[in-house]
Motif scaffolding. Structure first.
Motif, PDB file in Angstrom:
ATOM      1  N   LEU A 221       0.810  -1.211   0.000  1.00 54.00           N
ATOM      2  CA  LEU A 221       0.000   0.000   0.000  1.00 54.00           C
ATOM      3  C   LEU A 221       0.847   1.266   0.000  1.00 54.00           C
ATOM      4  O   LEU A 221       0.334   2.361  -0.248  1.00 54.00           O
ATOM      5  CB  LEU A 221      -0.940   0.002   1.214  1.00 54.00           C
ATOM      6  N   ARG A 222       2.135   1.155   0.277  1.00 58.91           N
ATOM      7  CA  ARG A 222       3.013   2.333   0.252  1.00 58.91           C
ATOM      8  C   ARG A 222       3.275   2.801  -1.173  1.00 58.91           C
ATOM      9  O   ARG A 222       3.733   3.930  -1.386  1.00 58.91           O
ATOM     10  CB  ARG A 222       4.345   2.011   0.936  1.00 58.91           C
ATOM     11  N   PHE A 223       3.002   1.951  -2.162  1.00 56.98           N
ATOM     12  CA  PHE A 223       3.288   2.279  -3.557  1.00 56.98           C
ATOM     13  C   PHE A 223       1.966   2.490  -4.300  1.00 56.98           C
ATOM     14  O   PHE A 223       1.170   1.558  -4.433  1.00 56.98           O
ATOM     15  CB  PHE A 223       4.097   1.164  -4.214  1.00 56.98           C
ATOM     16  N   ILE A 224       1.741   3.695  -4.785  1.00 62.49           N
ATOM     17  CA  ILE A 224       0.486   4.027  -5.449  1.00 62.49           C
ATOM     18  C   ILE A 224       0.252   3.149  -6.673  1.00 62.49           C
ATOM     19  O   ILE A 224      -0.868   2.724  -6.962  1.00 62.49           O
ATOM     20  CB  ILE A 224       0.476   5.517  -5.857  1.00 62.49           C
ATOM     21  N   ALA A 225       1.330   2.858  -7.416  1.00 63.68           N
ATOM     22  CA  ALA A 225       1.192   2.056  -8.631  1.00 63.68           C
ATOM     23  C   ALA A 225       0.715   0.632  -8.344  1.00 63.68           C
ATOM     24  O   ALA A 225       0.189  -0.039  -9.234  1.00 63.68           O
ATOM     25  CB  ALA A 225       2.514   2.019  -9.385  1.00 63.68           C
ATOM     26  N   LYS A 226       0.934   0.158  -7.110  1.00 62.62           N
ATOM     27  CA  LYS A 226       0.537  -1.202  -6.743  1.00 62.62           C
ATOM     28  C   LYS A 226      -0.909  -1.285  -6.257  1.00 62.62           C
ATOM     29  O   LYS A 226      -1.431  -2.385  -6.057  1.00 62.62           O
ATOM     30  CB  LYS A 226       1.457  -1.717  -5.628  1.00 62.62           C
ATOM     31  N   LEU A 227      -1.553  -0.127  -6.067  1.00 61.31           N
ATOM     32  CA  LEU A 227      -2.894  -0.129  -5.482  1.00 61.31           C
ATOM     33  C   LEU A 227      -3.906  -0.933  -6.283  1.00 61.31           C
ATOM     34  O   LEU A 227      -4.679  -1.705  -5.691  1.00 61.31           O
ATOM     35  CB  LEU A 227      -3.373   1.314  -5.298  1.00 61.31           C
ATOM     36  N   PRO A 228      -3.964  -0.816  -7.626  1.00 64.49           N
ATOM     37  CA  PRO A 228      -4.943  -1.643  -8.365  1.00 64.49           C
ATOM     38  C   PRO A 228      -4.726  -3.142  -8.179  1.00 64.49           C
ATOM     39  O   PRO A 228      -5.691  -3.908  -8.093  1.00 64.49           O
ATOM     40  CB  PRO A 228      -4.716  -1.223  -9.824  1.00 64.49           C
ATOM     41  N   ASN A 229      -3.457  -3.567  -8.114  1.00 66.10           N
ATOM     42  CA  ASN A 229      -3.186  -4.985  -7.878  1.00 66.10           C
ATOM     43  C   ASN A 229      -3.699  -5.418  -6.512  1.00 66.10           C
ATOM     44  O   ASN A 229      -4.230  -6.528  -6.351  1.00 66.10           O
ATOM     45  CB  ASN A 229      -1.690  -5.260  -7.972  1.00 66.10           C
ATOM     46  N   ILE A 230      -3.539  -4.536  -5.509  1.00 64.06           N
ATOM     47  CA  ILE A 230      -4.018  -4.848  -4.161  1.00 64.06           C
ATOM     48  C   ILE A 230      -5.540  -4.917  -4.128  1.00 64.06           C
ATOM     49  O   ILE A 230      -6.118  -5.755  -3.431  1.00 64.06           O
ATOM     50  CB  ILE A 230      -3.498  -3.799  -3.159  1.00 64.06           C
ATOM     51  N   LEU A 231      -6.191  -4.052  -4.905  1.00 61.42           N
ATOM     52  CA  LEU A 231      -7.656  -4.118  -4.980  1.00 61.42           C
ATOM     53  C   LEU A 231      -8.110  -5.446  -5.573  1.00 61.42           C
ATOM     54  O   LEU A 231      -9.085  -6.049  -5.111  1.00 61.42           O
ATOM     55  CB  LEU A 231      -8.179  -2.960  -5.834  1.00 61.42           C
ATOM     56  N   ALA A 232      -7.403  -5.913  -6.599  1.00 63.61           N
ATOM     57  CA  ALA A 232      -7.736  -7.207  -7.201  1.00 63.61           C
ATOM     58  C   ALA A 232      -7.497  -8.343  -6.212  1.00 63.61           C
ATOM     59  O   ALA A 232      -8.333  -9.247  -6.068  1.00 63.61           O
ATOM     60  CB  ALA A 232      -6.905  -7.423  -8.469  1.00 63.61           C
ATOM     61  N   LEU A 233      -6.361  -8.293  -5.518  1.00 59.57           N
ATOM     62  CA  LEU A 233      -6.057  -9.327  -4.527  1.00 59.57           C
ATOM     63  C   LEU A 233      -7.063  -9.294  -3.386  1.00 59.57           C
ATOM     64  O   LEU A 233      -7.523 -10.338  -2.915  1.00 59.57           O
ATOM     65  CB  LEU A 233      -4.636  -9.115  -3.992  1.00 59.57           C
ATOM     66  N   GLY A 234      -7.410  -8.084  -2.933  1.00 57.99           N
ATOM     67  CA  GLY A 234      -8.394  -7.960  -1.865  1.00 57.99           C
ATOM     68  C   GLY A 234      -9.750  -8.499  -2.274  1.00 57.99           C
ATOM     69  O   GLY A 234     -10.460  -9.103  -1.453  1.00 57.99           O
ATOM     70  N   SER A 235     -10.122  -8.316  -3.536  1.00 60.35           N
ATOM     71  CA  SER A 235     -11.396  -8.845  -4.022  1.00 60.35           C
ATOM     72  C   SER A 235     -11.409 -10.366  -3.994  1.00 60.35           C
ATOM     73  O   SER A 235     -12.411 -10.988  -3.620  1.00 60.35           O
ATOM     74  CB  SER A 235     -11.661  -8.344  -5.449  1.00 60.35           C
ATOM     75  N   LEU A 236     -10.290 -10.969  -4.384  1.00 59.44           N
ATOM     76  CA  LEU A 236     -10.195 -12.431  -4.343  1.00 59.44           C
ATOM     77  C   LEU A 236     -10.250 -12.947  -2.907  1.00 59.44           C
ATOM     78  O   LEU A 236     -10.889 -13.966  -2.626  1.00 59.44           O
ATOM     79  CB  LEU A 236      -8.902 -12.888  -5.021  1.00 59.44           C
ATOM     80  N   MET A 237      -9.574 -12.238  -1.990  1.00 62.90           N
ATOM     81  CA  MET A 237      -9.621 -12.628  -0.581  1.00 62.90           C
ATOM     82  C   MET A 237     -11.029 -12.470  -0.022  1.00 62.90           C
ATOM     83  O   MET A 237     -11.492 -13.300   0.774  1.00 62.90           O
ATOM     84  CB  MET A 237      -8.636 -11.788   0.230  1.00 62.90           C
TER      85      MET A 237
END
Length: 266
Positions: A221-237
């Motif tokens: 979450l410290r990297f703005i560019a990684k936020l969409p990937n985290i949203l996708a991962l969070g959706s799967l979780m």
């Protein structure tokens, strides 16, 4: 009038609680790294990017290891505790039961800091084992709460009949008791695994250099560019947690129907 007010309150509470969660999968399909309306378009790119995240894969493996160990050990301890509470009378029974259930009401950060201090003083290094120990401490009360309802409605005459027919206590437990309370055991396994998979605070203090999946997400979450990937991962979780909890609730209700404790409250 009272029923109408309660209905409005319940609907408002559900919207307030779950509406923000629904934005997670919505933005995970947004064709933009900016989390804002209006959406730029539909894309599966962020989900595809997850396949090229070796750090995430290792964190997922770590979480699965901890979750499986936590669910199995917590459920075994929960079976022992639930059987003792529902079958036997012993000194300070209520006090001991309340003490075991204490992690349900203690702030997680206090549990995490306390375990960190104790483990370091005992000379243990921080690893996945220390995370599993912390998760077991927190999950045993949930397991007991589920399994107590299964053991409460169990007809002890079935065990007595089994032993009258020549079976010993151990085989009676495995061949008579265990099949009856099996739905409760499966429910306990699923719920404790879900709790361990999603738990952050204890893992944050006790994981050392082996992060679990929630710790990995926190770091990204410290990297703005990684936020969409985290949203996708969070959706799967979110989807995985929902499926596991639905399955656990199904087995819990099945256990209550079999034991006649549908109206019991833990």
């Amino acid at each position: 009038m009272k029923i109408k007010f309660l209905t409005i309150y319940a609907v408002g509470f559900m919207v307030f609680l779950y509406l923000p969660v629904l934005f997670l999968p919505i933005f995970s399909f947004n064709d933009s790294a900016i989390v804002a309306f209006p959406l730029k378009g539909f894309t599966l790119q962020w989900y595809e990017n997850l396949a090229n995240e070796p750090g995430m894969h290792q964190a997922l493996i770590n979480s699965l290891k901890v979750g499986i160990a936590t669910s199995v050990i917590s459920t075994i301890l929960g079976i022992c505790g639930a059987r003792a509470v529902t079958r036997y009378e012993f000194f300070a029974k209520k006090s001991i039961t309340s003490f075991v259930m204490l992690p349900l009401v203690l702030p997680e950060i206090l549990v995490a800091i306390s375990m960190l201090v104790v483990l370091l003083q005992l000379g243990f290094s921080l690893s996945l084992i220390s995370v599993a120990l912390g998760h077991i401490l927190m999950c045993v009360p949930f397991s007991m709460a589920i399994l107590i309802s299964s053991f409460e409605g169990f007809d002890q005459s079935l065990e007595e009949a089994s032993m009258d027919l020549g079976e010993g206590p151990l085989m009676t437990f495995f061949r008579v008791t265990l099949p009856v309370v099996a739905p409760g055991i499966v429910s306990s396994l699923l719920i404790t695994f879900t709790i361990s998979l999603d738990e952050f605070i204890v893992a944050f203090f006790l994981s050392g250099t082996e992060p679990t999946l929630p710790i990995f997400i926190w770091g990204q979450l410290r990297f703005i560019a990684k936020l969409p990937n985290i949203l996708a991962l969070g959706s799967l979780m979110l989807l995985a947690s929902f499926i596991l909890l639905c399955a656990a609730e199904y087995f819990r209700r099945r256990a209550q129907r079999r034991t006649g404790t549908e109206d019991s409250v833990i």
